[in-house]
Structures are given as structure tokens and as C-alpha cells.
Design a protein around this motif. Structure first.
Motif, short mmCIF file in Angstrom:
data_model
loop_
_atom_site.label_atom_id
_atom_site.label_comp_id
_atom_site.label_asym_id
_atom_site.label_seq_id
_atom_site.Cartn_x
_atom_site.Cartn_y
_atom_site.Cartn_z
N PRO A 1 83.25 39.46 6.81
CA PRO A 1 82.27 40.33 6.15
C PRO A 1 82.34 40.16 4.63
CG PRO A 1 83.74 41.57 7.63
CD PRO A 1 84.36 40.22 7.38
N ALA A 2 81.19 39.97 4.01
CA ALA A 2 81.16 39.89 2.55
C ALA A 2 81.46 41.26 1.96
CB ALA A 2 79.79 39.39 2.09
N LYS A 3 82.09 41.26 0.81
CA LYS A 3 82.46 42.52 0.16
C LYS A 3 81.34 43.07 -0.71
CE LYS A 3 87.37 41.29 0.08
NZ LYS A 3 88.55 41.00 -0.78
N SER A 4 80.47 42.20 -1.18
CA SER A 4 79.46 42.61 -2.16
C SER A 4 78.06 42.68 -1.60
CB SER A 4 79.49 41.67 -3.37
OG SER A 4 79.11 40.37 -2.98
N SER A 5 77.89 42.48 -0.30
CA SER A 5 76.56 42.56 0.30
C SER A 5 76.70 42.77 1.79
CB SER A 5 75.76 41.28 0.04
OG SER A 5 76.30 40.19 0.76
N LYS A 6 75.59 43.11 2.43
CA LYS A 6 75.57 43.27 3.88
C LYS A 6 75.31 41.93 4.54
CE LYS A 6 76.13 47.79 4.14
NZ LYS A 6 77.29 48.41 4.79
N ASN A 7 76.21 40.99 4.31
CA ASN A 7 76.19 39.69 4.96
C ASN A 7 77.50 39.51 5.69
OD1 ASN A 7 74.47 39.26 2.32
ND2 ASN A 7 73.77 37.72 3.80
N ILE A 8 77.42 38.96 6.89
CA ILE A 8 78.63 38.63 7.65
C ILE A 8 78.53 37.17 8.05
CG2 ILE A 8 79.86 39.03 9.81
CD1 ILE A 8 79.06 41.96 9.60
N VAL A 9 79.55 36.41 7.71
CA VAL A 9 79.60 35.00 8.11
C VAL A 9 80.48 34.91 9.35
CG1 VAL A 9 80.36 32.68 7.49
CG2 VAL A 9 79.15 34.10 5.81
N LEU A 10 79.91 34.38 10.42
CA LEU A 10 80.64 34.15 11.66
C LEU A 10 81.05 32.68 11.71
CD1 LEU A 10 78.34 36.11 14.14
CD2 LEU A 10 80.44 36.93 13.03
N LEU A 11 82.33 32.43 11.93
CA LEU A 11 82.85 31.06 12.06
C LEU A 11 83.25 30.84 13.51
CD1 LEU A 11 82.81 30.43 9.05
CD2 LEU A 11 85.18 29.71 9.22
N ALA A 12 82.61 29.89 14.16
CA ALA A 12 82.94 29.57 15.55
C ALA A 12 83.55 28.17 15.58
CB ALA A 12 81.68 29.63 16.42
N THR A 13 84.61 28.01 16.36
CA THR A 13 85.34 26.74 16.39
C THR A 13 85.40 26.17 17.81
OG1 THR A 13 87.53 27.67 16.83
CG2 THR A 13 86.79 27.64 14.54
N ARG A 14 85.49 24.88 17.89
CA ARG A 14 85.70 24.22 19.18
C ARG A 14 87.17 24.27 19.58
NH1 ARG A 14 82.58 18.75 20.36
NH2 ARG A 14 83.19 19.50 22.42
N ALA A 15 88.04 24.51 18.61
CA ALA A 15 89.48 24.60 18.90
C ALA A 15 89.78 25.86 19.71
CB ALA A 15 90.27 24.60 17.60
N THR A 16 90.65 25.74 20.70
CA THR A 16 90.99 26.88 21.54
C THR A 16 92.13 27.71 20.99
OG1 THR A 16 92.47 25.47 22.84
CG2 THR A 16 90.20 25.70 23.63
N ILE A 17 92.99 27.10 20.16
CA ILE A 17 94.13 27.81 19.60
C ILE A 17 93.65 28.79 18.54
CG2 ILE A 17 96.30 27.56 18.33
CD1 ILE A 17 96.58 24.80 19.59
N LYS A 18 94.21 29.99 18.59
CA LYS A 18 93.81 31.06 17.67
C LYS A 18 94.92 31.30 16.65
CE LYS A 18 91.57 35.58 17.98
NZ LYS A 18 91.15 36.64 18.94
N PRO A 19 94.78 30.79 15.42
CA PRO A 19 95.84 30.97 14.42
C PRO A 19 95.85 32.40 13.88
CG PRO A 19 93.97 29.87 13.43
CD PRO A 19 93.64 30.02 14.88
N ASP A 20 97.02 32.86 13.45
CA ASP A 20 97.07 34.18 12.83
C ASP A 20 96.82 34.05 11.33
OD1 ASP A 20 99.48 33.40 11.60
OD2 ASP A 20 100.69 34.27 13.21
N VAL A 21 96.64 35.17 10.67
CA VAL A 21 96.24 35.14 9.27
C VAL A 21 97.33 34.55 8.38
CG1 VAL A 21 97.04 37.48 8.73
CG2 VAL A 21 95.10 36.49 7.46
N SER A 22 98.60 34.71 8.77
CA SER A 22 99.69 34.15 7.95
C SER A 22 99.65 32.63 7.97
CB SER A 22 101.05 34.66 8.43
OG SER A 22 101.27 34.30 9.78
N ALA A 23 99.34 32.04 9.12
CA ALA A 23 99.22 30.58 9.21
C ALA A 23 98.02 30.09 8.40
CB ALA A 23 99.07 30.16 10.67
N LEU A 24 96.93 30.83 8.45
CA LEU A 24 95.75 30.45 7.67
C LEU A 24 96.03 30.55 6.17
CD1 LEU A 24 92.95 32.22 9.73
CD2 LEU A 24 93.43 29.77 9.65
N ARG A 25 96.76 31.59 5.78
CA ARG A 25 97.08 31.75 4.36
C ARG A 25 97.98 30.61 3.88
NH1 ARG A 25 96.00 35.69 1.11
NH2 ARG A 25 95.35 36.99 2.86
N ALA A 26 98.96 30.22 4.68
CA ALA A 26 99.84 29.12 4.30
C ALA A 26 99.04 27.83 4.18
CB ALA A 26 100.95 28.96 5.34
N ARG A 27 98.08 27.64 5.08
CA ARG A 27 97.22 26.44 5.02
C ARG A 27 96.34 26.46 3.77
NH1 ARG A 27 94.45 25.79 10.52
NH2 ARG A 27 96.65 25.78 11.08
#
Length: 327
Positions: A229-255
Motif C-alpha cells: 500500500p502506498a503511504k501518500s495515496s490510495k494506490n496499492i501495488v500487488l506483486l505476484a510471483t511465479r516462485a512458490t517460496i514465500k520469503p519473510d520480511v527479514s530476508a527481503l530486507r537483507a536482500r
């Protein structure tokens, strides 16, 4: 003046300017009509705004064309967290070319091809929004679904940011929101491919129905769908992936930190955009309809809750109090 009264007065002024998208907040430097839109370009000080049918579509700083854009476009860059080797991007919808300019500038190894149905939009983007074609930047005048059906090349990232005028303002074209369309998108993605979809709405109230329906429909085709969800507007970006593995936010932050440290990512604010990441589905997704070519009440879902001002804050790099995007 008490803070709440002051904010109400400011909000009323902003809403008035937004709902008209007219010369009230700047000089109209271009006006034209196509079979798809009534198009205007409005300029106020350093800021140039592209308007379709009284709705703000895109914005750019004249002095620095990489600034003045809407915040939500920066969430398209989050795709790098699921595929660190992006080289090919297809985008449906040109507007003022904010995303196209940013990807070409920040990622020299990436090629971008855009499908834009309205030739007048392409002309205006070239003349007023510094959109330039090159070996890495191409545009084709075509309907987005037809473009993907005819062009069988595999892409690492497909971005969807296309809207049309409906009864309640801007609405997603029905044929770009169905299960059958998303199956076509999936088939045009590489093994680690991602689709990024801009939806105008919110998770809990304003236009939440269309957000839930797009999410639910994407989830029938893609193993994982994430919410930004955008912080400054009523826009939401949905990201869909072909990958089946679901990373947690800590792994994404490290990446993300590694991508920044190795200078693969140079876009300002990239790490901060990850703060909006949500792995859980929108609250109403499970009871939302799956949209199909036979049943896709997109306009009705987009109008649920009634027409309203979807903006809450100022857009990226714009001075406080400036007008913001309706759609």
C-alpha cells in the motif's frame, strides 16, 4: 487555529483542486481529445501534470524529470527483491512515462517495452514528459492484452498501470483484470518472473472491493501475491510471483541492503519502500469474486464506496499543498 480545523480547511482546498484537474492549479499548456481520453497537460511552477478526463494520471518535475512522480510507482521496483537479475520489462500503460524513465535511468542493463493503446498519449509523453525511445526503451501502440498475445517473448517483469474512464472515475479495463488475462501474463514471464499491478483503492474501506477481487484473481494463477500500500495515496501495488517460496520480511530486507551495497539498486528510498510490504491477503479477499472473461464487474467494484478523494499526502518530491493524483 486548532490543528484539526486547519487540516480540514487544507483538505477541502486540496479536494477542490483535485476533482477538477483544471487550470485552477496551473496553466493548461496542451489540450486534445482522442477516442480514449480528453487529455490536458497542466503546468504549475516546476510541476507538469498529465490529466485524462479530469483525473490526474502522471506528474513530473520539469527541472528534474526523475522527480515529481507519484510514490506508488516506486513499488514497481520492489520486483528486484524476487529477481535480482532483471533484464527485460514489459509495461501496459504509458501515461507520462514516470516508470519507464526511472527504469531506464537506474538500470542500464534493463530493456523496457511499453504497450499504450492511445497514440495521442504517446505523442504527449514525447512532447511534454521527456519520454524518449532508444535501444532500451520502446513503445508500441497496442491494446495491452493484444500486445502480450502477439508478442511471445518472455519477460522478467510485467507491470500493469492502465486505466479507463468509468462511471465512478478511473477504472481498470475489464479485459486486463481477469483470470484468463493473468494466465496469459504468467505464460509471458520467465521462470522467476513477477507481475506488478497498480490498483486504486484501499485495504479496508475506499474501493476495497476491487483490491480484494484483483488479489483473489491473481492468487488463482500465481503461487504468491504480496501487497504494497502506498503511504501518500490510495494506490496499492500487488506483486505476484511465479516462485512458490514465500520469503519473510527479514530476508527481503537483507536482500535489499545487499542490492544497495553492491550498487545494483541506486533508486533513492528503495529500502524505505519495503516498510509497506504485507504478505497477508487483504481482509476481504476470500469473499471477493474471481474475475473472468465471462464475469468481471470491475466498474461496479471500483465504484463501491462511492466516488471520493483517494489521496492523503503529497506526492514524491512535490511541495506540500500541491495537487495530487485522482486515480
Amino acid at each position: 487555529m486548532p490543528n484539526n480545523a486547519r487540516m480540514k480547511r487544507i483538505s477541502a482546498t486540496i479536494v477542490s483542486a483535485l476533482l477538477t484537474c483544471s487550470s485552477a492549479f496551473g496553466a493548461v499548456i496542451y489540450e486534445g481529445t482522442s477516442p480514449y481520453h480528453h487529455i490536458r497537460v497542466v503546468e504549475e511552477r516546476d510541476l507538469r501534470t498529465l490529466c485524462f478526463d479530469d483525473a490526474m494520471e502522471s506528474r513530473m518535475s520539469v527541472a528534474n524529470t526523475l522527480q515529481g512522480h507519484f510514490e506508488y510507482t516506486e513499488y514497481f521496483h520492489m520486483a528486484w527483491l524476487w529477481n535480482t537479475q532483471l533484464t527485460s520489462v514489459a509495461m501496459i500503460g504509458l501515461g507520462g512515462g514516470s516508470t519507464q524513465r526511472a527504469f531506464e535511468y537506474h538500470y542500464p542493463n534493463v530493456k523496457i517495452e511499453t504497450a499504450e493503446i492511445d497514440p495521442l498519449v504517446v505523442q504527449v509523453a514525447r512532447e511534454f514528459f521527456d519520454f524518449k525511445e532508444s535501444d532500451r526503451q520502446k513503445v508500441q501502440v497496442s491494446d495491452g492484452r493484444v500486445f502480450l498475445r502477439r508478442n511471445t517473448a518472455k519477460r522478467d517483469l510485467i507491470i500493469l498501470d492502465a486505466y479507463t474512464q468509468g462511471r465512478y472515475g478511473s477504472a481498470i479495463p475489464q479485459h486486463l483484470a481477469t483470470k484468463e488475462f493473468f494466465e496469459l501474463v504468467r505464460d509471458r514471464l520467465t521462470t522467476n518472473g513477477i507481475v506488478a499491478y497498480n490498483v486504486i483503492g484501499s485495504l479496508h474501506d475506499w474501493h476495497a472491493e476491487i483490491v480484494g477481487a484483483i488479489y483473489h484473481t491473481l492468487k488463482t494463477v500465481f503461487p504468491q501475491v504480496y501487497v504494497f500500500p502506498a503511504k501518500s495515496s490510495k494506490n496499492i501495488v500487488l506483486l505476484a510471483t511465479r516462485a512458490t517460496i514465500k520469503p519473510d520480511v527479514s530476508a527481503l530486507r537483507a536482500r535489499a541492503i545487499l542490492l544497495i551495497q553492491t550498487q545494483r539498486i541506486k533508486m533513492p528510498g528503495f529500502l524505505q519502500r519495503l516498510d509497506s510490504f504485507q504478505a497477508q491477503a487483504p481482509p476481504n479477499a476470500i469473499r471477493s469474486p474471481v474475475l473472468t472473461d465471462d464475469y468481471a464487474p470491475v466498474e461496479g467494484l471500483s465504484g463501491a464506496g462511492g466516488p471520493a478523494n483517494p489521496e492523503t499526502e503529497s506526492f514524491t518530491n512535490a511541495p506540500p499543498g500541491s495537487g495530487r493524483r485522482i486515480r
